[in-house]
Design a protein around this motif. Structure first.
Motif, PDB file in Angstrom:
ATOM      1  N   VAL A 143       1.176   8.669   6.589  1.00 17.12           N
ATOM      2  CA  VAL A 143       1.537   7.620   5.640  1.00 17.12           C
ATOM      3  C   VAL A 143       0.845   6.321   6.037  1.00 17.12           C
ATOM      4  O   VAL A 143       0.833   5.949   7.212  1.00 17.12           O
ATOM      5  N   LEU A 144       0.275   5.630   5.056  1.00 16.84           N
ATOM      6  CA  LEU A 144      -0.300   4.309   5.270  1.00 16.84           C
ATOM      7  C   LEU A 144       0.729   3.255   4.900  1.00 16.84           C
ATOM      8  O   LEU A 144       1.266   3.267   3.782  1.00 16.84           O
ATOM      9  N   VAL A 145       1.015   2.347   5.831  1.00 11.96           N
ATOM     10  CA  VAL A 145       1.965   1.250   5.607  1.00 11.96           C
ATOM     11  C   VAL A 145       1.216  -0.074   5.696  1.00 11.96           C
ATOM     12  O   VAL A 145       0.715  -0.437   6.760  1.00 11.96           O
ATOM     13  N   HIS A 146       1.120  -0.781   4.578  1.00  9.17           N
ATOM     14  CA  HIS A 146       0.527  -2.115   4.612  1.00  9.17           C
ATOM     15  C   HIS A 146       1.534  -3.116   5.180  1.00  9.17           C
ATOM     16  O   HIS A 146       2.748  -2.950   5.030  1.00  9.17           O
ATOM     17  N   GLY A 208      -7.866  11.274   3.357  1.00  4.05           N
ATOM     18  CA  GLY A 208      -6.994  10.224   2.858  1.00  4.05           C
ATOM     19  C   GLY A 208      -5.541  10.571   3.137  1.00  4.05           C
ATOM     20  O   GLY A 208      -5.229  11.630   3.683  1.00  4.05           O
ATOM     21  N   VAL A 209      -4.647   9.670   2.763  1.00  6.08           N
ATOM     22  CA  VAL A 209      -3.222   9.864   3.051  1.00  6.08           C
ATOM     23  C   VAL A 209      -2.467  10.308   1.801  1.00  6.08           C
ATOM     24  O   VAL A 209      -2.777   9.875   0.689  1.00  6.08           O
ATOM     25  N   PRO A 210      -1.468  11.174   1.961  1.00  8.31           N
ATOM     26  CA  PRO A 210      -0.693  11.611   0.796  1.00  8.31           C
ATOM     27  C   PRO A 210       0.226  10.537   0.240  1.00  8.31           C
ATOM     28  O   PRO A 210       0.634  10.612  -0.925  1.00  8.31           O
ATOM     29  N   VAL A 211       0.581   9.536   1.073  1.00 11.02           N
ATOM     30  CA  VAL A 211       1.478   8.469   0.609  1.00 11.02           C
ATOM     31  C   VAL A 211       0.992   7.121   1.148  1.00 11.02           C
ATOM     32  O   VAL A 211       0.694   6.996   2.332  1.00 11.02           O
ATOM     33  N   VAL A 212       0.929   6.137   0.261  1.00  8.63           N
ATOM     34  CA  VAL A 212       0.660   4.747   0.638  1.00  8.63           C
ATOM     35  C   VAL A 212       1.894   3.933   0.270  1.00  8.63           C
ATOM     36  O   VAL A 212       2.355   3.975  -0.874  1.00  8.63           O
ATOM     37  N   LEU A 213       2.447   3.196   1.240  1.00  6.81           N
ATOM     38  CA  LEU A 213       3.565   2.291   0.990  1.00  6.81           C
ATOM     39  C   LEU A 213       3.023   0.870   1.013  1.00  6.81           C
ATOM     40  O   LEU A 213       2.669   0.342   2.067  1.00  6.81           O
ATOM     41  N   ILE A 234       0.913   6.375  -4.508  1.00 10.13           N
ATOM     42  CA  ILE A 234       0.928   4.974  -4.097  1.00 10.13           C
ATOM     43  C   ILE A 234       2.255   4.380  -4.552  1.00 10.13           C
ATOM     44  O   ILE A 234       2.562   4.364  -5.751  1.00 10.13           O
ATOM     45  N   VAL A 235       3.055   3.922  -3.592  1.00 10.43           N
ATOM     46  CA  VAL A 235       4.315   3.251  -3.888  1.00 10.43           C
ATOM     47  C   VAL A 235       4.068   1.759  -3.728  1.00 10.43           C
ATOM     48  O   VAL A 235       3.973   1.246  -2.622  1.00 10.43           O
ATOM     49  N   SER A 236       3.930   1.055  -4.846  1.00 14.23           N
ATOM     50  CA  SER A 236       3.675  -0.390  -4.848  1.00 14.23           C
ATOM     51  C   SER A 236       5.017  -1.083  -5.035  1.00 14.23           C
ATOM     52  O   SER A 236       5.549  -1.152  -6.141  1.00 14.23           O
ATOM     53  N   TYR A 237       5.589  -1.590  -3.930  1.00 10.47           N
ATOM     54  CA  TYR A 237       6.967  -2.080  -3.989  1.00 10.47           C
ATOM     55  C   TYR A 237       7.097  -3.584  -3.797  1.00 10.47           C
ATOM     56  O   TYR A 237       8.228  -4.101  -3.743  1.00 10.47           O
ATOM     57  N   GLY A 238       5.982  -4.320  -3.708  1.00 14.52           N
ATOM     58  CA  GLY A 238       6.080  -5.766  -3.501  1.00 14.52           C
ATOM     59  C   GLY A 238       4.891  -6.508  -4.063  1.00 14.52           C
ATOM     60  O   GLY A 238       3.872  -5.914  -4.443  1.00 14.52           O
ATOM     61  N   ASN A 239       5.032  -7.850  -4.102  1.00 15.46           N
ATOM     62  CA  ASN A 239       4.004  -8.705  -4.701  1.00 15.46           C
ATOM     63  C   ASN A 239       3.548  -9.808  -3.757  1.00 15.46           C
ATOM     64  O   ASN A 239       3.107 -10.867  -4.203  1.00 15.46           O
ATOM     65  N   ALA A 240       3.649  -9.601  -2.446  1.00 23.30           N
ATOM     66  CA  ALA A 240       3.294 -10.668  -1.506  1.00 23.30           C
ATOM     67  C   ALA A 240       1.859 -11.146  -1.710  1.00 23.30           C
ATOM     68  O   ALA A 240       1.536 -12.316  -1.486  1.00 23.30           O
ATOM     69  N   GLY A 241       0.985 -10.254  -2.139  1.00 24.35           N
ATOM     70  CA  GLY A 241      -0.407 -10.593  -2.403  1.00 24.35           C
ATOM     71  C   GLY A 241      -0.736 -10.650  -3.875  1.00 24.35           C
ATOM     72  O   GLY A 241      -1.897 -10.470  -4.272  1.00 24.35           O
TER      73      GLY A 241
END
Length: 324
Positions: A143-146, A208-213, A234-241
């Motif tokens: 999992v990729l965690v930004h 690549g990764v199966p899940v991006v948070l 891709i789980v896009s859960y925020g708007n910080a950027g």
């Protein structure tokens, strides 16, 4: 009388104003909660700035720990003196005390102190629903965690490691890289210095990764697309950027038939049973040591505007608390 924050218009931190309010006795189904610690979250900035709509004038903040001071008619299961927590959805936590629906608060166990609760309730339940209810991540997945050292990010890292996932985290500085590693990240990428997508493809042997948070939003949208595996999520859960807008759905096809979701916590925490199950799971993960609140900084309650500025600039790490 109680001190409380309010906004009459949306804008920068300067729109936060403090006023004295006389609280009426709690009405039927309500309790009065005297706050001891208030949690700061990026969603507070979204409401203050107008990214998320709210009926003005309004209060700010949804997460706090404190004690029950009074109980209205018809309330059962809560009594004066009980230690309690809340994480919304009702706004107005930036206050010394307030009346709110008894259904939005819950008792805190003796082994969870107020600072821990205020640091982890909203972020921890967000972590729980993202990992276990939304993405349904399984042991063995990568999992990729930004923003892996952020308030939610470092909890995601610890939670994912506890369930057996491999974690790749992105951060902006060496200090935050150390924090992400301490939380359990297997690989850390400094996004200001490295090509994130190239590193992710290298780590995953090109797959690549199966899940991006992704709690960042527009600033990382293209990176998330480039990092996702075929049929990845891709789980896009925020708007910080910034908010992700103008998305061409066709790109999901050309990138390998990707899935994308934009979830919110209270779509997953609707019923009392859903809320309690998430809270119980969160407390279990805290007790196991899988996650820690990682309180990075504190501010006096009435310095909330300064705390907003620090959070927006990326000058915070872990959780930020407002002390009442």
């Amino acid at each position: 009388m109680t001190r409380t924050a309010r906004i009459d218009r949306t804008g920068g931190p300067e729109v936060i104003e403090w006023t004295d309010v006389t609280l009426a006795p709690p009405g039927p189904g309500e309790i009065r909660m005297r706050n001891t610690v208030v949690g700061l979250n990026f969603i507070d900035i979204y409401f203050r700035s107008g990214v998320y709509p709210a009926s003005l004038p309004c209060g700010l903040g949804s997460e706090a720990a404190g004690v029950v001071e009074a109980v209205g008619d018809g309330v059962t299961g809560l009594a004066v003196g009980d230690r309690v927590g809340t994480f919304g959805p009702t706004l107005g936590a930036y206050a010394q005390a307030r009346n709110l629906a008894a259904t939005t608060v819950f008792k805190l166990p003796d082994d969870i102190d107020d600072r821990t609760a205020a640091a982890v309730l909203l972020k921890g339940c967000t972590t729980e629903f993202l990992v276990e209810r939304c993405a349904r991540i399984e042991a063995g997945q990568t999992v990729l965690v930004h923003a892996a050292a952020g308030g939610v990010g470092h909890l995601l890292v610890g939670w994912l490691k506890a369930i057996g996932a491999t974690v790749i985290g992105t951060v902006g500085t060496e200090d935050k890289a150390a924090q992400a590693r301490a939380a359990g990240a297997d690989h850390v990428i400094l996004h200001k210095q490295e090509d994130v997508a190239a590193r992710v493809r290298d780590i995953t042997a090109g797959a690549g990764v199966p899940v991006v948070l992704d709690g960042v939003g527009m600033a990382t949208w293209d990176i998330s697309l480039a990092c996702a595996a075929r049929r990845g999520l891709i789980v896009s859960y925020g708007n910080a950027g910034g908010k992700v807008t103008g998305v061409d759905l066709g790109i999901l096809s050309t990138r390998g038939s990707l899935f994308v979701t934009r979830p919110t916590l209270f779509s997953y925490y609707v019923t009392p049973e859903e809320r309690q199950a998430g809270i119980d799971r969160l407390f279990a993960m805290l007790r196991s040591g899988a996650i820690t609140p990682a309180i990075g900084q504190t501010f006096p309650l009435e310095q909330a505007a300064e705390a907003h500025r620090a959070l927006a600039k990326g000058d915070t790490s872990g959780a930020t608390l407002l002390l009442v």
